[in-house]
Design a protein around this motif. Sequence first.
Motif, mmCIF file in Angstrom:
data_model
loop_
_atom_site.group_PDB
_atom_site.id
_atom_site.type_symbol
_atom_site.label_atom_id
_atom_site.label_comp_id
_atom_site.label_asym_id
_atom_site.label_seq_id
_atom_site.Cartn_x
_atom_site.Cartn_y
_atom_site.Cartn_z
ATOM 1 N N ARG A 97 -47.693 11.819 -5.978
ATOM 2 C CA ARG A 97 -47.286 12.215 -4.625
ATOM 3 C C ARG A 97 -46.341 11.184 -4.040
ATOM 4 O O ARG A 97 -45.831 11.349 -2.949
ATOM 5 C CB ARG A 97 -48.486 12.457 -3.715
ATOM 6 N N GLY A 98 -46.077 10.109 -4.779
ATOM 7 C CA GLY A 98 -45.154 9.079 -4.331
ATOM 8 C C GLY A 98 -45.248 7.864 -5.229
ATOM 9 O O GLY A 98 -46.120 7.787 -6.090
ATOM 10 N N GLY A 99 -44.347 6.917 -5.006
ATOM 11 C CA GLY A 99 -44.413 5.693 -5.783
ATOM 12 C C GLY A 99 -43.133 4.890 -5.699
ATOM 13 O O GLY A 99 -42.142 5.334 -5.118
ATOM 14 N N THR A 100 -43.191 3.699 -6.273
ATOM 15 C CA THR A 100 -42.049 2.805 -6.298
ATOM 16 C C THR A 100 -41.995 2.084 -7.642
ATOM 17 O O THR A 100 -42.987 2.024 -8.371
ATOM 18 C CB THR A 100 -42.135 1.739 -5.184
ATOM 19 N N MET A 101 -40.819 1.533 -7.941
ATOM 20 C CA MET A 101 -40.652 0.734 -9.153
ATOM 21 C C MET A 101 -40.054 -0.608 -8.759
ATOM 22 O O MET A 101 -39.099 -0.669 -7.986
ATOM 23 C CB MET A 101 -39.737 1.430 -10.158
ATOM 24 N N THR A 102 -40.624 -1.674 -9.308
ATOM 25 C CA THR A 102 -40.121 -3.024 -9.110
ATOM 26 C C THR A 102 -39.884 -3.635 -10.482
ATOM 27 O O THR A 102 -40.730 -3.505 -11.371
ATOM 28 C CB THR A 102 -41.144 -3.885 -8.335
ATOM 29 N N THR A 103 -38.730 -4.263 -10.657
ATOM 30 C CA THR A 103 -38.445 -4.933 -11.923
ATOM 31 C C THR A 103 -38.332 -6.425 -11.667
ATOM 32 O O THR A 103 -37.965 -6.857 -10.567
ATOM 33 C CB THR A 103 -37.156 -4.410 -12.568
ATOM 34 N N MET A 104 -38.668 -7.206 -12.687
ATOM 35 C CA MET A 104 -38.654 -8.657 -12.523
ATOM 36 C C MET A 104 -38.528 -9.347 -13.866
ATOM 37 O O MET A 104 -38.812 -8.763 -14.904
ATOM 38 C CB MET A 104 -39.926 -9.109 -11.811
ATOM 39 N N ARG A 105 -38.109 -10.598 -13.813
ATOM 40 C CA ARG A 105 -38.100 -11.463 -14.983
ATOM 41 C C ARG A 105 -39.245 -12.445 -14.843
ATOM 42 O O ARG A 105 -39.402 -13.058 -13.784
ATOM 43 C CB ARG A 105 -36.810 -12.252 -15.065
ATOM 44 N N VAL A 106 -40.016 -12.597 -15.884
ATOM 45 C CA VAL A 106 -41.084 -13.586 -15.881
ATOM 46 C C VAL A 106 -40.409 -14.956 -15.970
ATOM 47 O O VAL A 106 -39.622 -15.201 -16.882
ATOM 48 C CB VAL A 106 -42.049 -13.366 -17.065
ATOM 49 N N VAL A 107 -40.700 -15.839 -15.029
ATOM 50 C CA VAL A 107 -40.080 -17.166 -15.039
ATOM 51 C C VAL A 107 -41.030 -18.243 -15.552
ATOM 52 O O VAL A 107 -40.589 -19.314 -15.953
ATOM 53 C CB VAL A 107 -39.537 -17.569 -13.646
ATOM 54 N N ALA A 108 -42.318 -17.954 -15.544
ATOM 55 C CA ALA A 108 -43.288 -18.923 -16.069
ATOM 56 C C ALA A 108 -44.578 -18.197 -16.397
ATOM 57 O O ALA A 108 -44.871 -17.135 -15.844
ATOM 58 C CB ALA A 108 -43.549 -20.028 -15.048
ATOM 59 N N HIS A 109 -45.358 -18.772 -17.296
ATOM 60 C CA HIS A 109 -46.651 -18.216 -17.677
ATOM 61 C C HIS A 109 -47.608 -19.362 -17.932
ATOM 62 O O HIS A 109 -47.279 -20.292 -18.666
ATOM 63 C CB HIS A 109 -46.508 -17.361 -18.944
ATOM 64 N N LEU A 110 -48.758 -19.316 -17.295
ATOM 65 C CA LEU A 110 -49.811 -20.288 -17.548
ATOM 66 C C LEU A 110 -50.959 -19.540 -18.208
ATOM 67 O O LEU A 110 -51.626 -18.736 -17.568
ATOM 68 C CB LEU A 110 -50.286 -20.941 -16.244
ATOM 69 N N GLY A 111 -51.156 -19.767 -19.484
ATOM 70 C CA GLY A 111 -52.226 -19.106 -20.214
ATOM 71 C C GLY A 111 -53.516 -19.895 -20.120
ATOM 72 O O GLY A 111 -53.554 -20.999 -19.575
ATOM 73 N N PRO A 112 -54.596 -19.343 -20.644
ATOM 74 C CA PRO A 112 -55.874 -20.054 -20.621
ATOM 75 C C PRO A 112 -55.808 -21.317 -21.477
ATOM 76 O O PRO A 112 -55.122 -21.355 -22.492
ATOM 77 C CB PRO A 112 -56.867 -19.041 -21.187
ATOM 78 N N ASP A 113 -56.518 -22.331 -21.041
ATOM 79 C CA ASP A 113 -56.577 -23.602 -21.756
ATOM 80 C C ASP A 113 -57.709 -23.518 -22.774
ATOM 81 O O ASP A 113 -58.866 -23.319 -22.399
ATOM 82 C CB ASP A 113 -56.833 -24.737 -20.759
ATOM 83 N N PRO A 114 -57.425 -23.655 -24.071
ATOM 84 C CA PRO A 114 -58.485 -23.549 -25.078
ATOM 85 C C PRO A 114 -59.531 -24.657 -24.950
ATOM 86 O O PRO A 114 -60.650 -24.516 -25.448
ATOM 87 C CB PRO A 114 -57.741 -23.643 -26.409
ATOM 88 N N ASP A 115 -59.201 -25.745 -24.252
ATOM 89 C CA ASP A 115 -60.151 -26.839 -24.066
ATOM 90 C C ASP A 115 -60.865 -26.769 -22.722
ATOM 91 O O ASP A 115 -61.581 -27.703 -22.349
ATOM 92 C CB ASP A 115 -59.421 -28.187 -24.191
ATOM 93 N N ALA A 116 -60.678 -25.684 -21.996
ATOM 94 C CA ALA A 116 -61.297 -25.541 -20.671
ATOM 95 C C ALA A 116 -62.813 -25.396 -20.807
ATOM 96 O O ALA A 116 -63.324 -24.936 -21.836
ATOM 97 C CB ALA A 116 -60.724 -24.324 -19.964
ATOM 98 N N PRO A 117 -63.542 -25.775 -19.749
ATOM 99 C CA PRO A 117 -65.006 -25.608 -19.763
ATOM 100 C C PRO A 117 -65.394 -24.151 -20.000
ATOM 101 O O PRO A 117 -64.675 -23.232 -19.609
ATOM 102 C CB PRO A 117 -65.425 -26.062 -18.364
ATOM 103 N N ALA A 118 -66.543 -23.953 -20.623
ATOM 104 C CA ALA A 118 -66.995 -22.610 -20.993
ATOM 105 C C ALA A 118 -67.660 -21.857 -19.848
ATOM 106 O O ALA A 118 -67.715 -20.634 -19.864
ATOM 107 C CB ALA A 118 -67.956 -22.696 -22.179
#
Length: 127
Positions: A97-118
């Motif tokens: 019934r409606g909607g929008t589109m937004t486009t973007m470039r990813v400028v950075a990504h911080l993934g999970p730290d494998p040494d992070a606390p469990a």
Amino acid sequence: MAAVPDAEPAAGARPFRVMLRMEIKPGLEEEFERVWQEVGTSVTTHPASLGQWLARSRDEEGVYYILSDWADEERFREFEHSARHVEHRRALHPYRRGGTMTTMRVVAHLGPDPDAPATHEEWEATA
């Protein structure tokens, strides 16, 4: 959905991201979700597709967000103007019934730290 190996961005390149906000007609949400999954391979099988996600808003009734990542904008635009994309849109159109589109470039990504606390408690203890 696994990414097609050829779709990986070049070393150091950042993906091109597309976010669609779709407003679905009341009562058609479950059918929309089913059809979206049925026709999704027309997106994810494109060589430049890095995957896509469907999320339902918790704050707005009948609102969904579709996020898709692409190796680059040029190949996304190639897909956007393809006959397969037209068919994909045609299959989903009766639910919108409606909607929008937004486009973007990813400028950075911080993934999970494998040494992070469990656990949360361990994490709080590191502060």
